[in-house]
Design an enzyme around this catalytic site. Structure first.
Site, PDB file in Angstrom:
ATOM      1  N   ASP A 120      -2.762   5.647  -5.398  1.00  0.00           N
ATOM      2  CA  ASP A 120      -3.049   6.918  -5.715  1.00  0.00           C
ATOM      3  C   ASP A 120      -2.545   7.759  -6.563  1.00  0.00           C
ATOM      4  OD1 ASP A 120      -3.305  10.010  -4.107  1.00  0.00           O
ATOM      5  OD2 ASP A 120      -1.677   7.864  -4.126  1.00  0.00           O
ATOM      6  N   PHE A 141       0.910  -1.531   0.181  1.00  0.00           N
ATOM      7  CA  PHE A 141       0.306  -0.009  -0.128  1.00  0.00           C
ATOM      8  C   PHE A 141       1.032   1.346   0.235  1.00  0.00           C
ATOM      9  CE2 PHE A 141      -3.148  -3.124   2.315  1.00  0.00           C
ATOM     10  CZ  PHE A 141      -4.536  -2.715   1.484  1.00  0.00           C
ATOM     11  N   ASP A 142       0.687   2.188  -0.262  1.00  0.00           N
ATOM     12  CA  ASP A 142       0.871   3.787  -0.840  1.00  0.00           C
ATOM     13  C   ASP A 142       0.371   4.319   0.300  1.00  0.00           C
ATOM     14  OD1 ASP A 142       2.168   6.024  -1.546  1.00  0.00           O
ATOM     15  OD2 ASP A 142       0.242   6.852  -1.935  1.00  0.00           O
ATOM     16  N   LEU A 143       0.887   5.845   1.272  1.00  0.00           N
ATOM     17  CA  LEU A 143      -0.244   5.826   1.833  1.00  0.00           C
ATOM     18  C   LEU A 143      -0.209   6.782   2.060  1.00  0.00           C
ATOM     19  CD1 LEU A 143      -0.053   5.065   5.091  1.00  0.00           C
ATOM     20  CD2 LEU A 143       1.963   5.992   5.614  1.00  0.00           C
TER      21      LEU A 143
END
Length: 215
Positions: free
Chosen positions: A163, A8-10
């Site tokens: 995103d 996951f990106d944050l």
């Protein structure tokens, strides 16, 4: 043993720290450069490393000093002015039920770990790779490859969820699958240019990955 893994990106993927980021940038710019920048100028650069962002905002000298000023201020406000995105916690809990998890971000790893601990979610991630953990940040594949090795994942069963096209490009270069999210800083149109899978929330992305992993 869990077959699948999710990176996951944050920012813009699991959390919304826009207020903290903007306030810290304006503070740093006032203190170290005097270069004016609008919120829009800053937001369109989120996802890149801090030194890159300051340079592209027009800071010609003292970039390192600006980064330090940013971090000094950010550390005083980041927990109070950061919130989980809708369905982020549910996404993490569901993902952890069938996959090994890691966070791969250009945010400082120390702050990323503190944020996940603040939200009571740190224990669900096998590792957190931040800017200080790599030589080359996203869109270079180094952070993703490092996370994959740390959690002992197989590339063919690993997904990147982020995103921005920085996340998607890094996933492509690392030879793993990816899903772009419209809940963050890139538009649907922008994500169409760099991702074959697009979801509106992290939970929607995790549900898709769960179906694929089960097949």
């Amino acid at each position: 043993m869990k077959k699948c893994a999710i990176l996951f990106d944050l920012d813009g993927t699991l959390i919304d720290s826009t207020e903290a980021i903007l306030e810290s940038f304006h503070y740093a710019l006032r203190k170290c450069s005097g270069v004016p920048a609008t919120d829009k100028d800053i937001i369109k650069l989120i996802g890149h490393p801090l030194d890159f962002m300051f340079a592209h905002l027009g800071v010609k000298k003292n970039v390192d000093q600006c980064v330090q000023r940013y971090k000094e201020h950010y550390h005083t406000i980041f927990t109070q002015k950061t919130k989980l995105l809708p369905n982020a916690k549910e996404a993490i809990l569901l993902a952890h039920s069938f996959a090994n998890l890691a966070i791969v971000t250009t945010k400082t790893g120390k702050y990323s770990k503190e944020l996940m601990a603040y939200f009571g979610l740190e224990q669900y991630f096998s590792c957190i790779i931040g800017r200080e953990d790599v030589v080359y940040p996203k869109p270079h594949p180094e952070p993703l490859i490092k996370a994959i090795k740390k959690i002992d994942a197989l590339k063919e069963y690993t997904w990147m969820v982020g995103d921005t096209c920085l996340d998607m490009e890094a996933a492509y270069k690392a030879n793993i699958s990816s899903i772009g999210l419209t809940c963050g800083y890139a538009s649907y149109t922008q994500l169409q240019r760099c991702s074959s899978h697009i979801a509106s929330t992290p939970l929607e992305a995790v549900e898709l990955i769960q179906k694929i992993c089960a097949s």
